[in-house]
Design a protein around this motif. Structure first.
Motif, PDB file in Angstrom:
ATOM      1  N   GLU A 140      36.575  47.006  38.320  1.00 13.52           N
ATOM      2  CA  GLU A 140      36.344  47.149  39.753  1.00 13.52           C
ATOM      3  C   GLU A 140      35.112  46.343  40.158  1.00 13.52           C
ATOM      4  O   GLU A 140      34.032  46.520  39.590  1.00 13.52           O
ATOM      5  CB  GLU A 140      36.151  48.623  40.117  1.00 13.52           C
ATOM      6  CG  GLU A 140      37.339  49.503  39.739  1.00 13.52           C
ATOM      7  CD  GLU A 140      37.117  50.950  40.118  1.00 13.52           C
ATOM      8  OE1 GLU A 140      36.239  51.218  40.961  1.00 13.52           O
ATOM      9  OE2 GLU A 140      37.821  51.806  39.565  1.00 13.52           O
ATOM     10  N   PRO A 141      35.237  45.430  41.128  1.00 12.14           N
ATOM     11  CA  PRO A 141      34.105  44.574  41.511  1.00 12.14           C
ATOM     12  C   PRO A 141      32.851  45.361  41.873  1.00 12.14           C
ATOM     13  O   PRO A 141      31.739  44.971  41.515  1.00 12.14           O
ATOM     14  CB  PRO A 141      34.652  43.802  42.727  1.00 12.14           C
ATOM     15  CG  PRO A 141      36.132  43.817  42.556  1.00 12.14           C
ATOM     16  CD  PRO A 141      36.452  45.131  41.901  1.00 12.14           C
ATOM     17  N   THR A 168      38.701  40.892  40.691  1.00 11.83           N
ATOM     18  CA  THR A 168      37.511  41.180  39.899  1.00 11.83           C
ATOM     19  C   THR A 168      36.974  39.943  39.180  1.00 11.83           C
ATOM     20  O   THR A 168      35.787  39.872  38.854  1.00 11.83           O
ATOM     21  CB  THR A 168      37.833  42.270  38.851  1.00 11.83           C
ATOM     22  OG1 THR A 168      38.372  43.407  39.516  1.00 11.83           O
ATOM     23  CG2 THR A 168      36.588  42.696  38.084  1.00 11.83           C
ATOM     24  N   THR A 171      33.807  38.185  40.530  1.00 15.87           N
ATOM     25  CA  THR A 171      32.590  38.951  40.276  1.00 15.87           C
ATOM     26  C   THR A 171      32.210  38.895  38.804  1.00 15.87           C
ATOM     27  O   THR A 171      31.032  38.742  38.447  1.00 15.87           O
ATOM     28  CB  THR A 171      32.785  40.419  40.694  1.00 15.87           C
ATOM     29  OG1 THR A 171      33.203  40.469  42.057  1.00 15.87           O
ATOM     30  CG2 THR A 171      31.495  41.205  40.543  1.00 15.87           C
TER      31      THR A 171
END
Length: 433
Positions: A140-141, A168, A171
């Protein structure tokens, strides 16, 4: 990053956890009360209360409040009974936990960054990923943006690379790039300095032109030819060195002087080594006097040389995990060697060979016989030697390629020695365990 199950493993985790909690509590106390070298009994009880948890309140006579209570809560969340419990596993001695809730983990990450120094935060994050199975949350970012990035986190992200959603990946690349850039700043200057000096010395010539003479080395090499010459008309005698042998360096050129082959095991246990090797590979590739090739392998072999201008691309081109076929990887590297006497091959592996052992050893022997400088590193990281195949390490040692763990700070010296064909600076055995 694997899951730990079973009574024996849990007992080991419990012992290790107690030690780690004590270290973290004491580090935090030292940070929050600078100069307190000899804490009084009350301070000792406070530390033990943080180490042992809420169940020790009666025995220590210490109730926590304020920041101490918040610190205790953060420790409980990771090392408590509920926290240490994975699906199908067992817990430790405290109660609490993070569960698998992204919001609660995000809050916890913020708390530990508030109460603990960065080095401790990184260790606690690593424990959380390992003990609580929180790796999936790194997809999860928002979670990635909250963590303290280090080499071990990069290794975890690389192991999740194939499962990572597109939302994601951007990131994750930013996190990896930050770590890589920090490592380059730390390692590049010393690597360039050490290897440039080694390349210059390895190019020494014995019949230099006048402007290329290294006078310091020439004088030292000819001190045995020192003569005393009487002065004219009774004046004082003078001395001189007769330079029978001149020493100098060839003029700088754009020609490649050495070929470097980095052959990297990408099994899961080698994650930190893959990160450091990729950074060093990029630094070496940027030096015009070196031709650098980077090969990663498990049961397959992948040549990532064309991506060496960006170590982040190299890292995302690896696939941590899987089996190991060292013989196959060395066969590929051997096929790319065109100047054996000017080639350094660096094998970075824990030596657990899944391929043909005897063929692997024959290839190493053949490369060394042809003039290749062969270096075997059990790890390229700050953690020392991992579990490794001692039988294979001993066999390589007999061939003149001793296997040892190498820290990133030592690696430039190892490469400089290999380039100059000097004995390698192997650390003491005690530091390898």
């Amino acid at each position: 990053m694997g899951t730990s199950t079973g009574v024996g493993t849990d007992a080991a985790i419990g012992t290790t956890t107690t030690t780690k909690v004590k270290e973290r509590a004491e580090e935090t106390v030292d940070r929050t009360t600078p100069g307190a070298r000899h804490p009084d009994d009350g301070e000792r009880l406070r530390r033990w209360r943080l180490v042992l948890g809420a169940d020790s309140t009666d025995s220590t006579g210490r109730a926590l409040s304020g920041q101490d209570a918040a610190m205790d809560s953060a420790l409980n969340a990771l090392y408590g009974e509920g926290a240490g419990k994975k699906q199908g596993g067992r817990g430790g001695g405290r109660s609490a936990g993070l569960g698998a809730s992204a919001p609660s983990v995000a809050r916890w990450l913020g708390d530990i960054r508030t109460y603990f120094p960065s080095s401790v935060v990184q260790v606690m994050q690593r424990d959380a990923i390992d003990r609580l199975g929180l790796a999936a949350l790194l997809l999860e970012p928002e979670m990635l943006e909250a963590v303290e990035a280090d080499v071990h986190l990069v290794g975890t992200l690389l192991s999740l690379n194939k499962a990572m959603p597109e939302t994601t990946k951007e990131t994750a690349r930013a996190v990896v790039r930050k770590v890589v850039e920090d490592l380059e700043k730390r390692l590049e200057h010393r690597t360039r300095a050490a290897l440039t000096g080694a390349l210059d010395r390895s190019a020494r010539i014995s019949r230099p032109r006048h402007r290329d003479i290294d006078w310091d080395r020439t004088i030292r090499a000819n001190l045995k030819n020192y003569l005393t010459i009487p002065g004219p008309d009774g004046t004082a005698a003078t001395g001189t060195v007769v330079p029978e042998r001149l020493i100098g360096y060839g003029r700088a050129s754009r020609a490649v002087k050495k070929d470097i082959v980095l052959c990297i095991d990408q099994s899961g246990s080698m994650a930190a080594s893959v990160v450091y090797a990729s950074v060093f590979g990029a630094v070496l590739a940027s030096m015009r006097s070196l031709a650098t090739r980077l090969v990663v392998f498990d049961t397959a072999v992948v040549d990532l040389t064309d991506q060496l201008d960006d170590p982040v691309d190299v890292l995302f081109g690896t696939q941590l995990g899987g089996g190991t076929d060292i013989n196959r990887a060395l066969a590929y590297c051997q096929s790319k060697i065109t100047r054996p006497a000017d080639t350094v091959v660096v094998l970075i592996s824990d030596l657990y060979e899944g391929g043909i052992r005897d063929e692997m050893l024959k290839r190493v022997a053949a490369m060394k016989a042809s003039g290749v400088q062969f270096v075997t590193l059990l790890a390229l990281s700050d953690e020392g030697a991992p579990a490794y195949d001692h039988e294979h390490a001993a066999a390589l040692g007999v061939l003149g390629a001793p296997a040892f763990a190498c820290t990133p700070d030592l690696f430039p010296d190892v490469m400089a020695a290999a380039i100059e064909k000097r004995p390698l600076p192997i650390p003491d055995k005690e530091t390898q365990e």
